[in-house]
Structure formats: C-alpha cells, structure tokens
Design a protein around this motif. Structure first.
Motif, short mmCIF file in Angstrom:
data_model
loop_
_atom_site.label_atom_id
_atom_site.label_comp_id
_atom_site.label_asym_id
_atom_site.label_seq_id
_atom_site.Cartn_x
_atom_site.Cartn_y
_atom_site.Cartn_z
N VAL A 108 17.05 -96.58 18.67
CA VAL A 108 16.21 -95.78 18.76
C VAL A 108 15.54 -96.55 20.30
O VAL A 108 15.17 -97.57 20.51
CB VAL A 108 15.24 -96.06 17.84
CG1 VAL A 108 13.57 -95.43 17.45
CG2 VAL A 108 15.75 -96.05 16.48
N GLY A 109 14.71 -95.34 21.30
CA GLY A 109 13.80 -95.57 22.57
C GLY A 109 12.76 -95.86 22.08
O GLY A 109 12.37 -95.04 21.16
N VAL A 110 12.23 -96.61 22.77
CA VAL A 110 10.80 -97.30 22.87
C VAL A 110 10.21 -97.13 24.16
O VAL A 110 10.40 -97.79 25.36
CB VAL A 110 10.75 -99.09 22.28
CG1 VAL A 110 9.18 -98.82 21.72
CG2 VAL A 110 11.36 -98.73 21.05
N VAL A 111 8.87 -96.35 24.16
CA VAL A 111 7.98 -96.43 25.18
C VAL A 111 6.63 -96.55 24.89
O VAL A 111 6.40 -96.29 24.07
CB VAL A 111 8.23 -94.95 26.40
CG1 VAL A 111 10.05 -94.45 25.95
CG2 VAL A 111 7.49 -93.56 24.86
N SER A 112 5.59 -96.48 25.88
CA SER A 112 4.43 -96.88 26.60
C SER A 112 3.92 -95.21 25.90
O SER A 112 4.22 -94.42 26.77
CB SER A 112 4.17 -97.48 27.39
OG SER A 112 3.04 -97.79 26.89
N LYS A 113 2.78 -95.41 25.27
CA LYS A 113 1.57 -94.08 25.13
C LYS A 113 1.34 -94.32 26.32
O LYS A 113 0.65 -92.89 26.72
CB LYS A 113 1.14 -94.89 24.23
CG LYS A 113 1.43 -94.09 22.33
CD LYS A 113 0.71 -94.42 21.40
CE LYS A 113 0.94 -94.04 20.00
NZ LYS A 113 0.69 -94.80 18.71
N HIS A 114 1.15 -95.28 27.28
CA HIS A 114 0.52 -94.73 28.35
C HIS A 114 1.34 -94.40 29.35
O HIS A 114 1.12 -95.11 30.64
CB HIS A 114 -0.15 -96.13 28.44
CG HIS A 114 -1.07 -96.30 27.23
ND1 HIS A 114 -1.52 -95.93 26.70
CD2 HIS A 114 -1.00 -97.72 26.80
CE1 HIS A 114 -3.26 -96.23 25.41
NE2 HIS A 114 -1.76 -97.56 24.80
N ALA A 115 2.60 -94.24 29.46
CA ALA A 115 3.43 -94.05 30.09
C ALA A 115 4.65 -93.35 29.29
O ALA A 115 6.05 -93.62 28.46
CB ALA A 115 3.93 -95.51 31.02
N THR A 116 4.69 -91.67 29.38
CA THR A 116 5.16 -91.30 28.88
C THR A 116 6.62 -90.53 29.32
O THR A 116 6.40 -89.33 28.49
CB THR A 116 4.52 -89.89 28.01
OG1 THR A 116 3.60 -89.15 29.17
CG2 THR A 116 3.26 -91.09 26.96
N THR A 117 6.90 -90.83 30.70
CA THR A 117 7.86 -89.62 31.56
C THR A 117 9.16 -89.59 30.20
O THR A 117 9.41 -88.56 30.29
CB THR A 117 7.83 -89.93 32.83
OG1 THR A 117 8.95 -88.57 32.73
CG2 THR A 117 8.69 -91.15 32.32
N TYR A 118 9.59 -90.06 30.14
CA TYR A 118 11.16 -90.01 28.79
C TYR A 118 9.99 -89.79 27.89
O TYR A 118 11.52 -88.02 27.31
CB TYR A 118 11.86 -91.02 28.91
CG TYR A 118 12.43 -92.21 30.26
CD1 TYR A 118 13.79 -91.44 29.99
CD2 TYR A 118 12.31 -92.52 31.12
CE1 TYR A 118 14.70 -91.83 30.86
CE2 TYR A 118 12.97 -93.40 32.04
CZ TYR A 118 14.76 -92.48 32.38
OH TYR A 118 14.78 -92.47 33.58
N VAL A 169 10.02 -85.17 33.90
CA VAL A 169 8.88 -84.60 33.27
C VAL A 169 7.88 -85.68 34.12
O VAL A 169 8.09 -87.16 33.48
CB VAL A 169 7.96 -84.13 32.25
CG1 VAL A 169 7.07 -83.74 32.18
CG2 VAL A 169 8.84 -83.04 31.79
N GLU A 170 7.39 -85.58 35.23
CA GLU A 170 6.15 -86.40 35.45
C GLU A 170 5.14 -86.90 34.67
O GLU A 170 4.89 -85.82 34.03
CB GLU A 170 5.84 -86.04 36.78
CG GLU A 170 4.50 -88.04 37.85
CD GLU A 170 5.20 -87.10 38.83
OE1 GLU A 170 3.66 -87.44 39.84
OE2 GLU A 170 5.55 -86.61 39.38
N ALA A 171 4.71 -88.05 34.24
CA ALA A 171 3.64 -88.50 33.32
C ALA A 171 2.70 -89.50 34.15
O ALA A 171 3.78 -90.55 34.75
CB ALA A 171 4.49 -88.82 32.28
N PRO A 172 1.27 -89.66 34.22
CA PRO A 172 0.24 -91.06 34.52
C PRO A 172 0.73 -91.87 33.88
O PRO A 172 1.53 -92.23 32.88
CB PRO A 172 -1.01 -89.86 34.29
CG PRO A 172 -0.89 -89.72 32.92
CD PRO A 172 0.84 -88.49 33.43
N VAL A 173 0.51 -92.84 34.69
CA VAL A 173 1.14 -94.50 33.74
C VAL A 173 -0.14 -95.32 33.97
O VAL A 173 -1.39 -95.18 35.04
CB VAL A 173 1.75 -95.17 35.27
CG1 VAL A 173 1.70 -96.31 34.46
CG2 VAL A 173 3.27 -94.92 35.33
N VAL A 200 8.21 -91.41 36.43
CA VAL A 200 9.33 -90.45 37.17
C VAL A 200 10.27 -90.48 36.39
O VAL A 200 10.91 -92.14 36.81
CB VAL A 200 9.72 -89.95 38.14
CG1 VAL A 200 10.49 -88.22 37.95
CG2 VAL A 200 7.64 -89.11 38.89
N ALA A 201 11.26 -89.60 34.64
CA ALA A 201 11.95 -90.69 34.41
C ALA A 201 13.18 -90.41 34.95
O ALA A 201 13.11 -89.45 36.26
CB ALA A 201 12.18 -89.46 33.03
#
Length: 323
Positions: free
Chosen positions: A206-216, A226-230, A242-243
């Motif tokens: 299971v992968g874990v990402v921050s809700k405040h860095a959602t590129t993955y 898909v680029e997403a703000p951090v 950027v993933a």
C-alpha cells in the motif's frame, strides 16, 4: 511481464546488493511492538531504518549506486544531487567512502539538522528554490555547467540497495499480509515491489502519500504524470511536486491502493511511535504507521508491516509534536 517490471532488481541483484550494504552496517531490526499493535488493533511489525549510520533508508541506495560506478570504472571526480535531506546524506556518505567530491542542493527552509548532517559528511551544501523540484532543476543545471555527475533520486542502481530493506523485512516476517510504504519520489515503494516479486511474497503493498503533496495519487488516478502543489509542513520526505514517470509505471501496476494522510495524522503517528517504542520518527518516517492507523478498522486479524523509514527530524519540530 513488461519491460518496466523486468527492469526491477531480481533476487540475485538484491542478494548481491545486500552484501554491499551489510559490509557497511548490519541488517536493521524489525520488532512486533506490543503497544503499537494494541493501538492498531492487530499485529504490527515496525522496520527500523532509523537504526543505520545516517538514520534513514536512503543510505542503502547510495552504497549500491557508487558500487556500480566503481565496478564499471566510472567514478567521477564530483557528483551533485538534490534532496530534502536523507537522499543527500546517502550520496554524501557513499561519495566520501569512494573519494568523490559531493555537492548537494536543498530548498530554502530545509531541515537545519539534515543540512548539518550532510555538511558533516563532507558535502558542499547549496540552498536554492522553495521546494525539492526547484532544487532538483538547479542541481541539473549546475551539473551541466560544472561537469559533475548528476545523481538522480530515482535510478535502478539506487533501487537495488533500497530493495535490501524489504528483502530483510519480508524474509523476517513471512506471514505479513500488508505493508505500508511511504512514497516520496518512489524508490522505497518500487523497491518494496521488487522484493515482493523477487521473494514471491504474497504481501499487499500500500502506497502512502501526503494529502498536501498528491502528485503520485493524482498521477495514478490519471494514468500519467500530474504535477501537484506541495504544502506539507511536516512530511518533507514526501514533499515531491512532480512524480517520476518510471516509478509511476511500476506503482500503477503493483500497488494495492494508495492512502493519503494529513499532517495532523503524521504528527499523531510520530507521537504514537515515540510513546509506544521510544523511537524518534521524522514526518515521512511515521507516514506508514499513520496510514495503517487510518485503515485500522479493515486491518483486524491481519499482520501489518510498516517501515520507520527515517528518524531525522529537527529537535524543535519534534518537541512541538510531543507537546
């Protein structure tokens, strides 16, 4: 099986990498902590990557990256890389071991104590930009200008080393049902997948990402980068804008699912790990347990593995978390 999966380290690759890593430090421990298991409501094993010479899992990849350069007669006079801290310590450690000059670029506002640790390992530290991506782009430009080798944060030779942590963990806990893996640029999660496939272990990743860095999370959902703000304030190891396309291809095929965790959940997990094990976890280092806690109701009766991927949190930050 496609070429992306074929490019992951094989069992032979991982076993050879383990010999390189274990020449430098012994296998890190994993424990079934009773209080942590009680808190989660099921058996929970914690892999202690905070118990190695740089206090984070990244050192494994740096060792195998430089070993490959040395074996192929391609050691450069200087390397340069970008980091939020743990990758930079890994590269600085391995560069020093191999007699190679090392420059590391970090964003402004980076961890004071991680910066100090990289300097202590002999790295020339440069601060540039407001996030990892800006630091990375500056490092690439500097490498071209100065003729230094740019060491990426995601590379096959890094994966070989990082896979050894999961090879250790899955062999030690053969009945593990599910493993939670934090995703920064992807080396940890891709390495977990490599070890699972190499050992034919049935564990779900299971992968874990921050809700405040959602590129993955966004990229997996979209099937493309898909680029997403951090904006995460505490999980700097997950603060990627950027993933990586290669990592994304692996993760899309092999992750069971992705969990998004908030900074508050990360802080609660850091506090819980300290209270239950008296180990210090940095934000990204506590991310795996934070995700397990979020999903605790559906984990009943399962054996859960979480990695404490790093313990390098500034004292001022950790004191606020404990307070």
């Amino acid at each position: 099986m496609n070429t992306v999966t074929d490019s992951l380290p094989s069992l032979t690759d991982i076993e050879a990498a383990a010999r390189v890593v274990h020449d430098e430090f012994q296998a890190t421990p994993q424990y079934r902590w009773s209080l942590l298991s009680e808190r989660l409501g099921t058996d929970c094993w914690l892999k202690h990557e905070n118990h190695n010479p740089v206090g984070a899992f990244k050192i494994r990849g740096g060792l195998t990256f430089f070993e490959q350069l040395a074996n192929s007669g391609q050691l450069p006079r200087e390397v340069i890389s970008a980091t939020r801290g743990n990758h930079g310590q890994s590269i600085a450690w391995a560069a020093r071991k191999n007699g190679v000059a090392c420059t590391i670029v970090v964003p402004h506002g980076n961890s004071v104590e991680k910066n100090a640790a990289m300097r202590a390992l002999g790295a020339n530290l440069i601060e540039h930009g407001d996030d990892f991506q800006a630091a990375r782009e500056h490092a690439i430009a500097l490498s071209e200008k100065n003729g230094a080798m740019m060491v990426p944060s995601f590379h096959t030779d890094l994966l070989r080393g990082v896979s050894t942590l999961w090879w250790e963990f899955f062999r030690a806990v053969p009945n593990m049902d599910v493993a939670y893996v934090p995703i920064g640029l992807g080396s940890g999660a891709c390495s977990a997948i490599a070890a699972k496939l190499a050992l034919k272990h049935p564990v779900r990743i299971v992968g874990v990402v921050s809700k405040h860095a959602t590129t993955y999370a966004d990229s997996i959902a979209a099937g493309r980068v898909v680029e997403a703000p951090v904006t995460t304030q505490i999980a700097d190891g997950l603060a990627v804008r950027v993933a990586d396309a290669t990592a994304l291809s692996v993760l899309m095929q092999h992750l069971d699912h992705v969990v998004q965790i908030s900074d508050d959940e990360v802080a609660a997990a850091m506090k819980a790990i300290f209270e239950d094990t008296h180990n210090v976890a940095e934000g990204a280092g506590a991310a795996a347990f934070a995700a397990a806690m979020q999903e605790r109701e559906q984990l009943k009766g399962q054996v859960v593995g979480a990695v404490l991927s790093g313990g390098n949190v500034d004292a001022a930050v950790f004191s606020k978390v404990l307070a």
